[in-house]
Design a protein around this motif. Structure first.
Motif, mmCIF file in Angstrom:
data_model
loop_
_atom_site.group_PDB
_atom_site.id
_atom_site.type_symbol
_atom_site.label_atom_id
_atom_site.label_comp_id
_atom_site.label_asym_id
_atom_site.label_seq_id
_atom_site.Cartn_x
_atom_site.Cartn_y
_atom_site.Cartn_z
ATOM 1 N N GLY A 29 0.823 -1.203 0.000
ATOM 2 C CA GLY A 29 0.000 0.000 0.000
ATOM 3 C C GLY A 29 0.859 1.257 0.000
ATOM 4 O O GLY A 29 0.558 2.225 -0.707
ATOM 5 N N LEU A 30 1.932 1.237 0.779
ATOM 6 C CA LEU A 30 2.856 2.376 0.765
ATOM 7 C C LEU A 30 3.520 2.527 -0.606
ATOM 8 O O LEU A 30 3.715 3.651 -1.085
ATOM 9 N N ARG A 31 3.843 1.395 -1.234
ATOM 10 C CA ARG A 31 4.418 1.441 -2.588
ATOM 11 C C ARG A 31 3.419 2.051 -3.560
ATOM 12 O O ARG A 31 3.767 2.891 -4.395
ATOM 13 N N ILE A 32 2.161 1.665 -3.448
ATOM 14 C CA ILE A 32 1.119 2.194 -4.335
ATOM 15 C C ILE A 32 0.958 3.699 -4.136
ATOM 16 O O ILE A 32 0.842 4.456 -5.107
ATOM 17 N N ILE A 33 0.958 4.145 -2.889
ATOM 18 C CA ILE A 33 0.862 5.585 -2.611
ATOM 19 C C ILE A 33 2.034 6.319 -3.264
ATOM 20 O O ILE A 33 1.861 7.373 -3.887
ATOM 21 N N ALA A 34 3.231 5.760 -3.133
ATOM 22 C CA ALA A 34 4.412 6.383 -3.737
ATOM 23 C C ALA A 34 4.284 6.436 -5.255
ATOM 24 O O ALA A 34 4.561 7.470 -5.876
ATOM 25 N N VAL A 35 3.852 5.337 -5.866
ATOM 26 C CA VAL A 35 3.714 5.287 -7.325
ATOM 27 C C VAL A 35 2.654 6.276 -7.799
ATOM 28 O O VAL A 35 2.813 6.930 -8.834
ATOM 29 N N ASP A 36 1.575 6.414 -7.039
ATOM 30 C CA ASP A 36 0.506 7.340 -7.423
ATOM 31 C C ASP A 36 0.910 8.800 -7.278
ATOM 32 O O ASP A 36 0.333 9.663 -7.932
ATOM 33 N N ASN A 37 1.880 9.084 -6.421
ATOM 34 C CA ASN A 37 2.214 10.479 -6.124
ATOM 35 C C ASN A 37 3.606 10.918 -6.558
ATOM 36 O O ASN A 37 3.976 12.057 -6.297
ATOM 37 N N SER A 38 4.355 10.029 -7.170
ATOM 38 C CA SER A 38 5.729 10.383 -7.509
ATOM 39 C C SER A 38 6.116 9.793 -8.867
ATOM 40 O O SER A 38 5.969 8.593 -9.086
ATOM 41 N N THR A 39 6.633 10.630 -9.736
ATOM 42 C CA THR A 39 7.089 10.115 -11.029
ATOM 43 C C THR A 39 8.343 9.260 -10.845
ATOM 44 O O THR A 39 8.562 8.316 -11.597
ATOM 45 N N TRP A 40 9.154 9.576 -9.815
ATOM 46 C CA TRP A 40 10.328 8.752 -9.536
ATOM 47 C C TRP A 40 9.888 7.325 -9.200
ATOM 48 O O TRP A 40 10.441 6.355 -9.721
ATOM 49 N N ALA A 41 8.899 7.204 -8.317
ATOM 50 C CA ALA A 41 8.422 5.881 -7.915
ATOM 51 C C ALA A 41 7.800 5.154 -9.095
ATOM 52 O O ALA A 41 7.957 3.947 -9.234
ATOM 53 N N LEU A 42 7.106 5.875 -9.941
ATOM 54 C CA LEU A 42 6.502 5.268 -11.130
ATOM 55 C C LEU A 42 7.580 4.671 -12.034
ATOM 56 O O LEU A 42 7.408 3.572 -12.571
ATOM 57 N N ARG A 43 8.687 5.354 -12.167
ATOM 58 C CA ARG A 43 9.788 4.859 -13.008
ATOM 59 C C ARG A 43 10.557 3.721 -12.354
ATOM 60 O O ARG A 43 11.267 2.986 -13.022
ATOM 61 N N HIS A 44 10.447 3.573 -11.036
ATOM 62 C CA HIS A 44 11.222 2.563 -10.306
ATOM 63 C C HIS A 44 10.332 1.514 -9.639
ATOM 64 O O HIS A 44 10.636 1.036 -8.548
ATOM 65 N N GLN A 45 9.246 1.150 -10.307
ATOM 66 C CA GLN A 45 8.316 0.175 -9.717
ATOM 67 C C GLN A 45 8.981 -1.160 -9.426
ATOM 68 O O GLN A 45 8.673 -1.805 -8.426
ATOM 69 N N LYS A 46 9.863 -1.593 -10.300
ATOM 70 C CA LYS A 46 10.518 -2.881 -10.097
ATOM 71 C C LYS A 46 11.326 -2.877 -8.800
ATOM 72 O O LYS A 46 11.247 -3.814 -8.001
ATOM 73 N N LYS A 47 12.101 -1.827 -8.583
ATOM 74 C CA LYS A 47 12.903 -1.715 -7.357
ATOM 75 C C LYS A 47 12.003 -1.642 -6.129
ATOM 76 O O LYS A 47 12.296 -2.251 -5.097
#
Length: 126
Positions: free
Chosen positions: A80-98
């Motif tokens: 859930g924390l990963r999802i929040i990061a992906v939804d709110n950060s382009t950095w997290a979106l680019r680093h989903q695998k990590k």
């Protein structure tokens, strides 16, 4: 002439698998909460029946189910924390695998600390 499959966002990558993990752990936690509320409400109806139900939870099979519940909660929380990061950060979106790997590493570390103690209580009678 070959027809290409319909375009889709998920094609078996980390995002799809983590989506599946998140939904399945969420459903498992929901059913646990449903059972928990029901058995807790039983104390108002019949304290003897409540004590009997709670007594069945002290068996090894329920100890394993509890371990599964803890696993589901850990995975659901950190994913859930990963999802929040992906939804709110382009950095997290680019680093989903990590980030997906980070969720699994955190999960393994926490479960490695929890399982020996918990299973010692379940099977050791401590």
């Amino acid at each position: 002439m070959r027809v290409s499959p319909a375009p889709t966002l998920y094609r078996g990558h980390e995002g799809m698998w983590m989506w599946l993990v998140h939904r399945s752990t969420g459903v498992a936690i929901f059913f646990f909460l449903l059972i928990h509320v029901t058995d807790t409400a039983l104390v108002r109806v019949s304290p003897e029946a409540y004590n009997e139900v709670i007594g069945t939870y002290k068996t090894p099979i329920y100890g394993l189910v509890e371990a599964g519940l803890v696993a589901a909660i850990i995975l659901h929380a950190f994913n859930g924390l990963r999802i929040i990061a992906v939804d709110n950060s382009t950095w997290a979106l680019r680093h989903q695998k990590k980030l997906a790997w980070a969720v699994w590493i955190i999960f393994v570390v926490l479960m490695a600390g929890f399982l020996p103690v918990h299973l010692g209580h379940v099977f050791g009678g401590e």
